[in-house]
Structure formats: C-alpha cells, structure tokens
Motif scaffolding. Structure first.
Motif, short mmCIF file in Angstrom:
data_model
loop_
_atom_site.label_atom_id
_atom_site.label_comp_id
_atom_site.label_asym_id
_atom_site.label_seq_id
_atom_site.Cartn_x
_atom_site.Cartn_y
_atom_site.Cartn_z
N LEU A 326 0.76 -1.19 -0.12
CA LEU A 326 0.01 0.04 -0.22
C LEU A 326 0.88 1.36 0.05
N LEU A 327 2.14 1.31 0.74
CA LEU A 327 2.99 2.20 0.64
C LEU A 327 3.41 2.56 -0.66
N VAL A 328 3.77 1.62 -1.38
CA VAL A 328 4.31 1.80 -3.03
C VAL A 328 3.17 2.66 -3.62
N GLY A 329 1.95 1.85 -3.64
CA GLY A 329 0.78 2.67 -4.26
C GLY A 329 0.47 4.03 -3.88
N MET A 330 0.68 4.39 -2.47
CA MET A 330 0.31 5.57 -2.12
C MET A 330 1.52 6.59 -2.33
N CYS A 331 2.96 6.03 -2.54
CA CYS A 331 3.70 7.03 -3.12
C CYS A 331 3.57 7.50 -4.28
N SER A 332 3.24 6.43 -5.32
CA SER A 332 2.90 6.71 -6.63
C SER A 332 1.78 7.85 -6.85
N GLY A 351 13.01 -6.14 1.95
CA GLY A 351 14.05 -5.58 1.26
C GLY A 351 13.91 -5.31 -0.10
N LYS A 352 12.53 -5.16 -0.24
CA LYS A 352 12.13 -4.75 -1.88
C LYS A 352 11.43 -3.40 -1.77
N LEU A 353 11.42 -2.72 -0.82
CA LEU A 353 10.38 -1.57 -0.79
C LEU A 353 10.93 -0.35 -1.37
N LYS A 354 12.39 -0.15 -1.13
CA LYS A 354 13.01 1.01 -1.85
C LYS A 354 12.77 0.95 -3.13
N ALA A 355 13.07 -0.08 -3.69
CA ALA A 355 13.39 -0.50 -5.10
C ALA A 355 11.80 -0.34 -5.81
N ALA A 356 10.90 -0.70 -4.98
CA ALA A 356 9.38 -0.83 -5.65
C ALA A 356 8.94 0.72 -5.80
#
Length: 459
Positions: A326-332, A351-356
């Motif tokens: 959800l963080l990835v989507g909200m950042c977008s 370990g994938k959050l930053k790249a995502a």
C-alpha cells in the motif's frame, strides 16, 4: 533542484533489540482476516485465548462488524505437554456449533515455540473422525508473530489455501484476482470492474460482505459472502492470475503458476492514475475488450480534479507509513498529484520496498524519499521531528505523531480506530484516487484556514 535525498538518518540502533509501538500487527491476525474472506469459514487460532480476544477486539474496532475467532485455549499445562488434545477438541466444538464449510487454523507464538506439529495433529484428527458426516475442510498455516507482520500472515494464509485446496484440470475463462489486504469497498470495486470487462473472476479473499454486511434481524454465526470454496478449488484451471504486490515473495499466485502453469501477472496496487492505467491495460489484454466508457470518464474527471486542486497541494511534503505494498501505491499517487514523499517507513522487512517505490514513482519526483523497513513509531517520530512536513499518511496509529507535529493525518489502510468507515475507504482505481485526492486537498485547505489569523470561507 538537487536530486539528493533529505539529509537525515535513521536513529542508530542500540546494543539491544527493542520495539516501541510497532509499525505492524501480529502475523496470525492477518491470517484470520484472510480466512474470514472465504465463504463459510471460521478462523481458528491454535494458542492461548488471549490471542483470539486481542485480535477480535482489534479487527472489530476497524470494521465495526462482529467476528468470531475460535481458539484452542492453551494453558500452562499444554505449554509443557503439547496442545494436540485441545486443538482436536476445539475443532470438534467449532464444527458442531458453527457448522462451517472451512476452518482456517493459524498458529501463534506459544504453539510455534513449543513446536506443536499441527499438520500431524490434523492427520490424527482425520483418522480419529473417519466416517463422520458434516466435518468441514481444514487449512492450516504457520504464523508465529515473532517472525513476521500481519501482511506476511495474510499472504501466507492465502498461499496455504491455494496450495491445500486448488486443483488442476481443463482451462476455463475465469481470472484469479489476488488483491492482497484492501478495504471491503475496494473488494467490491474490483469485483465490479472485472464484471464490466466481461471477465469471470475468483477474488481471493473477498471481505466485501463478510466484514461489511447489512444489518440483519437475526445474528448470523458466520456472515454471508466470501470466496466460494468450489471457486478456490478451480483456481488451478483459470486462464490467468493477477496479483497486486511488488514486494511479495512466494504467494498464492506463484503457487498457481508453478503447480498448474496458470499464467501469472504481478502488478502494483492500482492506487492513482499511473498504477490504475497499468491494471486496466492488463485487463484489456486478457479480456480482449477496451476499457468501458464509465472508467474512461472516471479517469477524465480525476484528471480534471488534479488540475483544479493542484494549487492547494503542489510541493507539500509528506511522511508515509504502513503496509509495504500500500505504501508503494500511495507513493505513486502522491507523486503524481505533486506531493513530495519525504519519508516512507514500514514494519515489514521484504528488502524490496525502496526499489518498488523508485519503480512506481519513476521520474515524477525530483528527489526520492528516504525509505526504511523494520521501523517502529518511536523511530518514525524521532525522524519526523527533523523534517519540514505538511501531512502524515497512514493508519490511525500515527495520530499521536500528527497531533505532535500539528499537521493533518490522511487515514488509509488498516487499522482505522478513531474514525467511522475504515472498511469503506476506497483506495483503488480511478474512483479511489478521486476519494484520496479530495481528502488530501481538503486537509490542506482546512489546515490553512485553521492557521490563518482571520480565516476565510471561499477558495
């Protein structure tokens, strides 16, 4: 403008391990919610009664709906001699009192620590009850809280449901949709979208009715709705699987791909225009149909809203926290409306959050946010005090931080404990982005009004 990240650092770890107000919830809680999205299912915790009571209370305060979570109710004696007898007795009692179609069994810290072999106990139980009529299906999942988050428990439960129930066979025209943990309103929107594209869909799980149902004259022990078990069994025969979640590891979708060769598509959560466009493009490819006009109009109205409200939110700086996908989507979403995510924090450790986040925001940000995993709210609060922020984005556990900083909190995700309607918040699709955009823009306008010595009432 510089493309260097903000100049602040995560607090140095002390020489001991301690968590203060974790930015995550416990693993079996997520598993219970996943099981609750299956038709006729009862979640069952193999552990102490206190675990089930805590989780029920936590879930009810978000959904404002009843939820029963059964328990094997282990005591000190069972911690020494094992919880097998209590597990079997509890299964018999739940089967008799609830008449469920499925009992989803999740372990807790206690039973994982003492090493209870739940699979062996269930095999023994099947032998002991051979020939019995009316027993439900059992699915078990290992969910020790000390080695994960509620999201890991959620996805582990879905993975085990697919692994233990799905079967192969001739291909059909159904699409499996595994959206992860979103709101009941989001599940309803996704089901409607698939129908509008002319696609048969198995949505797993489906909390649209089980955790947001109508008022009834009589209490139902098991709420209606949820993914039918027959549909789950047929998932290995589907034409495709779509799964939301760029930070996921092994999931139900990967099981279907590896075990039954079901074509697998993993995309980001469709939050905002960019990610929703990707979702709809995929649906066009699978269905062979263009996007229905009603969604094209929703997108057009959303773009118009972005233009209308841009002056109120452009350049604002936000701190985000919560579940990784959800963080990835909200950042977008925030990036495309002109808000700069400064700090993104999660209790997860994929370990994938930053790249995502970098992939989802692309070239829409002048500077990438600082991204930290394995965080708690003590650390988040310490870091936030170093920043010049305009808003906080996340669930209700961030309210003390927003109050201390005297900036608005945009409530998204789970849990929402201090507002009504957490289960009805739309996050996904163009309609969800419209709702979120209005929330952000109005929060900024209200903050400006509140801070003005004279106030104003006309935009």
């Amino acid at each position: 403008m510089s493309t260097n990240p903000p100049t602040f650092k995560k607090p140095k770890k002390p020489n001991y391990i301690s968590t203060t107000n974790a930015c995550k919830l416990c693993t079996p809680l997520g598993a219970c919610l996943a099981f609750k999205g299956i038709e006729g299912a009862v979640p069952y915790l193999h552990g102490s009664q206190g675990c089930a009571t805590y989780m029920r209370r936590y879930i009810i305060s978000h959904y404002n709906e009843p939820i029963d979570i059964a328990s094997s109710s282990l005591s000190e004696k069972h911690a020494v001699y094992g919880g097998g007898p209590n597990l079997k007795l509890g299964l018999t009692n739940v089967a008799a009192k609830y008449r469920p179609q499925l009992i989803g069994i999740a372990t807790t810290c206690l039973t994982e620590t003492i090493g209870d072999d739940v699979k062996m106990y269930l095999h023994q139980y099947a032998e002991d009850t051979k020939g019995s009529v009316g027993l439900p299906t059992f699915v078990n999942v290992s969910t020790p809280s000390y080695s994960g988050t509620h999201m890991e428990g959620f996805h582990a439960a879905i993975r085990e449901v697919v692994t233990q129930l799905s079967e192969g066979g001739p291909r059909n025209d159904v699409v499996n949709l595994l959206p992860g943990f979103v709101s009941s309103a989001d599940y309803r929107l996704l089901a409607e979208t698939m129908t509008d594209f002319g696609l048969g869909c198995t949505l797993l799980p489906d909390l649209s009715e089980t955790m947001d149902g109508p008022a009834l004259l009589e209490y139902e022990k098991i709420q209606g709705g949820g993914t039918p078990i027959a549909a789950i069994k047929a998932m290995g025969q589907s034409q495709a699987t779509i799964e939301f979640g760029p930070t996921l590891a092994a999931t139900g979708g990967t099981v279907l791909a590896e075990k039954f060769s079901v074509p697998y598509h993993r995309i980001g959560m469709p939050v905002g225009i960019r990610e929703t466009d990707a979702f709809f493009s995929l649906l066009e490819t699978i269905s062979g149909r263009p996007t229905p006009e009603k969604y094209a109009k929703q997108r057009g109205r959303l773009v118009d809203a972005y233009v209308d409200g841009h002056k109120y939110i452009f350049g604002k700086r936000a701190i985000l926290y919560g579940e990784e996908d959800l963080l990835v989507g909200m950042c977008s979403f925030l990036a495309e409306i002109g808000v700069q995510p400064v700090l993104c924090a999660s209790g997860g450790t994929s370990g994938k959050l930053k790249a995502a986040i970098a992939a989802a925001t692309g070239d829409t940000l002048l500077e990438q946010p600082q991204v930290f995993e394995g965080m708690d709210f003590f650390e988040i609060s310490e870091m936030a005090e170093q920043l010049d922020l305009d808003l906080v984005v996340g669930h209700s556990k961030g309210y003390p931080l927003a109050k201390k900083l005297n900036i608005p909190l945009i409530r998204v995700g789970f849990p929402i404990h201090d507002r009504v309607g957490g289960q009805r918040i739309l996050h996904l699709g163009y309609a969800g982005a419209q709702h979120l955009f209005d929330l952000v823009a109005n929060a900024m306008i209200e903050k400006k009004q509140d801070d003005s010595p004279v106030g104003y009432f006309y935009m």
